[in-house]
Design a protein around this motif. Structure first.
Motif, PDB file in Angstrom:
ATOM      1  N   ARG A   1       0.837  -1.211   0.000  1.00 36.40           N
ATOM      2  CA  ARG A   1       0.000   0.000   0.000  1.00 36.40           C
ATOM      3  C   ARG A   1       0.872   1.262   0.000  1.00 36.40           C
ATOM      4  N   LYS A   2       1.977   1.201   0.748  1.00 36.68           N
ATOM      5  CA  LYS A   2       2.880   2.356   0.756  1.00 36.68           C
ATOM      6  C   LYS A   2       3.438   2.607  -0.636  1.00 36.68           C
TER       7      LYS A   2
ATOM      8  N   VAL B   1       3.453   5.679  -5.612  1.00 42.07           N
ATOM      9  CA  VAL B   1       3.245   5.793  -7.057  1.00 42.07           C
ATOM     10  C   VAL B   1       2.208   6.864  -7.371  1.00 42.07           C
ATOM     11  N   ALA B   2       1.112   6.861  -6.599  1.00 39.99           N
ATOM     12  CA  ALA B   2       0.063   7.855  -6.836  1.00 39.99           C
ATOM     13  C   ALA B   2       0.574   9.268  -6.591  1.00 39.99           C
ATOM     14  N   VAL B   3       1.312   9.439  -5.490  1.00 39.12           N
ATOM     15  CA  VAL B   3       1.859  10.772  -5.184  1.00 39.12           C
ATOM     16  C   VAL B   3       2.873  11.182  -6.243  1.00 39.12           C
TER      17      VAL B   3
ATOM     18  N   VAL C   1      -4.589  20.054  -4.292  1.00 41.60           N
ATOM     19  CA  VAL C   1      -3.466  19.131  -4.078  1.00 41.60           C
ATOM     20  C   VAL C   1      -3.752  18.223  -2.893  1.00 41.60           C
ATOM     21  N   LEU C   2      -4.292  18.825  -1.804  1.00 34.68           N
ATOM     22  CA  LEU C   2      -4.606  18.027  -0.627  1.00 34.68           C
ATOM     23  C   LEU C   2      -5.672  16.980  -0.951  1.00 34.68           C
ATOM     24  N   LEU C   3      -6.696  17.400  -1.693  1.00 33.93           N
ATOM     25  CA  LEU C   3      -7.726  16.445  -2.099  1.00 33.93           C
ATOM     26  C   LEU C   3      -7.147  15.348  -2.977  1.00 33.93           C
TER      27      LEU C   3
ATOM     28  N   ALA D   1      -5.384   9.897  -3.600  1.00 27.24           N
ATOM     29  CA  ALA D   1      -4.331   8.910  -3.851  1.00 27.24           C
ATOM     30  C   ALA D   1      -4.241   7.918  -2.709  1.00 27.24           C
ATOM     31  N   PHE D   2      -4.377   8.415  -1.479  1.00 32.40           N
ATOM     32  CA  PHE D   2      -4.342   7.509  -0.328  1.00 32.40           C
ATOM     33  C   PHE D   2      -5.517   6.534  -0.365  1.00 32.40           C
TER      34      PHE D   2
END
Length: 569
Positions: A15-16, A21-23, A293-295, A300-301
């Protein structure tokens, strides 16, 4: 399920990685937003500086118009006959009539060369001394039609804060006094405020000494006070400029443009724009971008947590679980995943195809092994039947004496040797080297005079190695019977073995036989001796055709079993 357990333990790491990857995918967008933010702020900063500079120029132009109007008024007054004649009775009446229609000035004064008041528009008595006023002294020495601008002054006649201006009063080309007026600072401040109806820009006027004359749109009690150091150092600057400092009224960050006091216009002009207001739209955009960006990071999380679990972790665990089940003996276990669903679905489908292929090969191998075992059993049966037939023929052909008994015993020993070979083919357990040697040499034993001397420790070898060793001993004994030490009476064979460093060394040495010569060609027997051991045993063969007898040394790697008493015969 060790593999499945290990995968479960690495779930957080997976998951990390998915989150990383998403970030990482967001980084180009974040970089672009950052660049646009910095570029927009720099562009806005230049724009605000230019806007403040233009506002300062507009304020200076407005002040120029005010002073130019005051100059025109004073020049017109200085042309009145009653003023030129310094008539204290009639000039006061004329000045009062003129000033009654003026808002910017509190009074119009006529002062003679002795710096005494001659008359004014408010009817004050003549003779008031103005010798300490700088603008009066400067006016008496100025050129014709020159406007003299004084500093911040509290009117001697009215007590109000004013900006005094004066022009020389000339008669017959000689200066006989000055005509002066005082621009009301409250009116001047309102005039400056009218230049910016929105009230967003702050205009500050100060005299050449740095004393504040006006502060628009609201003074806040600053009129008559000194400019702060950041601005007072710019009063006598070389030209227009801008700076960023704190404002006078609220200590907020302000972008200020200024025009220094000059000999022509000895008034310092500055305008300020609040940085907070100037960058308010950009700040709103910045907060909106940060929120996005926060959203995005939260999304992504969530994707790494839920989407990754649904579309990555579960399929992986499904594939791993099937492999573990297959490994545990559940040969029918399959993922039943579709190859068109996703990449992991393609992997699962491929794993199913692989397991199907392995199952097909296993079934084919089992069938082949069954057939081979059947053939080995048939061959074993036929060989033993052949030996039995030979024994029966011998008994019917030769008389029953000791030689026939010995011959029968040797055939029986040969049969037992074949049993050992077939046992290796059937995958039996490990065997002792001594038993292998004894079984292989039994057909060649002579009870009256044993031809073999066998010595060696108790070592057990695996079936594959035992079969190879049995074939080699049988071939060596056959060759010794035909051509070597066993072909003559009194011939002897020394057999020994040992182990060291994970390798077994087996020695065969013939004695007291006919002279030995190296054969001209390599026969099948020699090839069998050289190739009996598989390559995995890393065999090493040494055949020494010495004249006094053949010596054969074989070394090979083998998992051996120790602990039994040494053998010697």
């Amino acid at each position: 399920m060790k593999l499945l357990t290990a995968a479960a333990l690495r779930e957080k790491d997976v998951r990390k990685r998915l989150f990383a990857v998403a970030v990482t995918a967001l980084l180009p967008g974040i970089g672009l937003l950052t660049y646009n933010e910095l570029a927009s702020r720099e562009e806005r900063r230049v724009e605000v500086h230019n806007q403040a500079s233009q506002t300062a120029r507009d304020a200076a132009a407005e002040l120029d118009r005010v002073l130019e109007g005051a100059k025109s008024l004073l020049i017109a007054v200085s042309a009145l006959p009653t003023v030129v004649d310094l008539d204290p009775v009639n000039c006061g009446t004329s000045l009062k009539r003129i000033s009654s229609n003026l808002q910017m000035t509190g009074a119009i004064l006529v002062i003679d060369a002795e710096r005494k008041l001659v008359c004014d528009s408010q009817g004050n008595p003549a003779g008031v001394d103005f010798s300490e006023r700088t603008y009066v002294n400067d006016g008496l020495t100025a050129d014709a039609d020159t406007l003299v601008v004084g500093n911040y002054t509290v009117s001697k006649l009215t007590g109000a804060a004013v900006l005094p201006v004066a022009v020389p009063l000339i008669r017959d080309e000689a200066i006989i006094g000055v005509v002066a007026t005082a621009i009301r600072l409250d009116w001047l401040q309102e005039r400056m405020a009218e230049r910016d109806p929105t009230g967003r820009a702050t205009v500050i006027l100060a005299d050449r000494e740095g004393v504040i004359l006006a502060h628009a749109p609201h003074s806040g009690g600053l009129v008559g006070t000194k400019l702060p150091e950041a601005l007072s150092s710019k009063v006598q600057a070389a030209g227009f400029g801008t700076l960023e400092t704190t404002g006078l009224d609220n200590n907020a960050q302000t972008i200020i443009a200024y025009r220094p006091a000059t000999p022509v216009l000895p008034v310092f002009v500055s305008t300020g724009l609040s940085s907070a207001e100037a960058f308010s739209s950009i700040n709103r955009t910045t907060w909106a971008s940060l929120s996005m960006v926060l959203l995005s990071v939260v999304a992504a999380f969530l994707a790494a947590t839920f989407v990754g679990d649904r579309f990555i972790l579960r399929p992986i665990y499904r594939i791993v679980g099937v492999l573990e089940s297959y490994k545990a003996g559940s040969l029918a276990s399959r993922t039943h995943m579709e190859s068109t669903g996703s990449e992991l679905g393609l992997v699962g489908s491929t794993v199913d195809s692989l397991l199907d292929e392995l199952e097909a090969r296993r079934a084919a191998s089992a069938l082949s092994e069954e057939r081979r075992s059947l053939l080995v059993g048939e061959l074993r049966h036929r060989v033993k039947n052949t030996l039995a037939v030979v024994t029966a023929i011998a008994r019917q052909t030769f008389p029953r004496d000791e030689r026939l008994s010995s011959f029968s015993q040797r055939l029986s020993a040969l049969g037992r040797a074949y049993d050992l070979i077939f046992a290796g083919q059937e995958g039996k357990s490990e065997a002792q080297i001594a038993d292998i040697v004894r079984a292989a040499l039994a057909p060649y034993e002579d009870d009256t005079e044993p031809p073999f001397q066998i010595t060696g420790p108790a070592l057990a070898v695996q079936p594959e190695g035992g079969l190879a060793l049995s074939l080699i001993i049988h071939e060596l004994a056959t060759n010794a019977t035909k051509y070597g030490a066993l072909s003559e009476k009194g011939g002897r064979v020394l057999i020994s073995w040992s182990s060291a460093n994970g390798r077994v060394s087996f020695s065969w040495q013939e004695l007291h036989g006919p002279p030995v010569a190296k054969p001209e060609r390599v026969g099948f027997g020699s090839q069998l001796i050289g190739r009996a051991f598989p390559a995995s045993y890393k065999p090493k063969l040494d055949l020494d055709f010495a004249p006094d007898g053949l010596k054969c040394t074989i070394e090979f790697e083998e998992e051996i079993v120790l602990g039994m008493p040494p053998h010697s015969s």
